[in-house]
Scaffold this active site. Sequence first.
Site, mmCIF file in Angstrom:
data_model
loop_
_atom_site.group_PDB
_atom_site.id
_atom_site.type_symbol
_atom_site.label_atom_id
_atom_site.label_comp_id
_atom_site.label_asym_id
_atom_site.label_seq_id
_atom_site.Cartn_x
_atom_site.Cartn_y
_atom_site.Cartn_z
ATOM 1 N N THR A 20 63.992 49.666 8.411
ATOM 2 C CA THR A 20 64.870 49.878 7.248
ATOM 3 C C THR A 20 65.375 48.538 6.734
ATOM 4 O OG1 THR A 20 66.740 50.294 8.716
ATOM 5 C CG2 THR A 20 65.634 52.213 7.826
ATOM 6 N N PHE A 29 62.665 58.114 7.642
ATOM 7 C CA PHE A 29 62.344 59.535 7.427
ATOM 8 C C PHE A 29 63.566 60.435 7.572
ATOM 9 C CE2 PHE A 29 57.737 60.797 7.756
ATOM 10 C CZ PHE A 29 57.232 59.543 7.484
ATOM 11 N N ARG A 30 64.357 60.134 8.615
ATOM 12 C CA ARG A 30 65.382 61.095 9.012
ATOM 13 C C ARG A 30 66.752 60.796 8.418
ATOM 14 N NH1 ARG A 30 65.696 60.506 14.695
ATOM 15 N NH2 ARG A 30 64.565 58.578 14.473
ATOM 16 N N HIS A 61 53.536 55.632 17.934
ATOM 17 C CA HIS A 61 53.385 56.694 16.935
ATOM 18 C C HIS A 61 52.229 56.410 15.975
ATOM 19 C CE1 HIS A 61 57.857 58.059 17.604
ATOM 20 N NE2 HIS A 61 57.101 58.218 18.666
ATOM 21 N N CYS A 107 34.353 63.153 13.951
ATOM 22 C CA CYS A 107 33.473 62.121 14.521
ATOM 23 C C CYS A 107 34.210 60.822 14.835
ATOM 24 C CB CYS A 107 32.295 61.859 13.592
ATOM 25 S SG CYS A 107 32.718 60.880 12.134
ATOM 26 N N ASN A 112 71.641 48.287 17.763
ATOM 27 C CA ASN A 112 71.406 49.434 16.890
ATOM 28 C C ASN A 112 72.700 49.723 16.118
ATOM 29 O OD1 ASN A 112 69.574 51.583 16.104
ATOM 30 N ND2 ASN A 112 70.983 52.993 17.109
HETATM 31 ZN ZN LIG Z 1 33.381 62.337 10.536
#
Ligand SMILES: [Zn+2]
Length: 257
Positions: A28, A35-36, A123, A134, A222
């Site tokens: 940020t 997101f939250r 993440h 594939c 934080n």
């Molecule tokens: Zn593929």
Amino acid sequence: MDELIEKGIELIREARKILVFSGAGLSTESGIPDFRSPGGIWEKYDPSDFYFQKIISDEKAREKYWVMSSEFFNQMKDAVPNPAHLAIKELEGMGKLLAIVTQNIDRLHHKAGNSPDKIIELHGTAFSVSCLSCKKKYEREEIEERLKSGIKAPYCDDCSGILKPDTISFGQAMPAQEMEEAIRHSRECDLCIVLGSSLVVYPAASIPIYAVENGARLMIVNRDNTPMDSNAHLVIHDSVSKVLGMIMAPFFLETRH
Ligand SMILES: [Zn+2]
């Protein structure tokens, strides 16, 4: 505040193997919305529309997912590292950095110049896309071009499989190898520095817990409280880039001499 900064300098001076654990609060400060947070993506979209099972089983859900994902990607793709990212890069230059375990998908640690083999993206990353069948990989920008040309849900060139950004969605398993590496490093480090994470998203948030259980010191920077604050040797509730910039200032000076 001065006393806290002094304590931070001392912790870094004494550490030999530092594990950095970074979360949304670090991004940020480079202008990437959380997101939250209020005003974030989840106020505009319903997260339950984007469960992994739903994305892979329903074309309409997939189209909606790409709209959301694209919007977010375009907010982050040109972001640049802030002083906290550069401070972490300096830790690597000093030979003290064991690894960075990040919850962020924005590649800012890479852009700051840390070696890719030091960065564990728990993440995933928003900068590449994979075929779920594939496993063929695509550059995100290439897929974004397809979306701009009117394709609503892109498919694999080779096998027509479903394409998805290499981020971990709700309901999708954590990447096993990354998780394993993160846990291994958490048991090796002698200092764990948590930056911009409220330590509420599991299993990612268990990494600093393992570090402390194994005798490492813990520093948390934080804006808000975290459930681990009482276990930390140093807690500073303030801007990550400001605090880390101050803690690392003497080290930057030493390297220049
Ligand atoms: Zn593929």
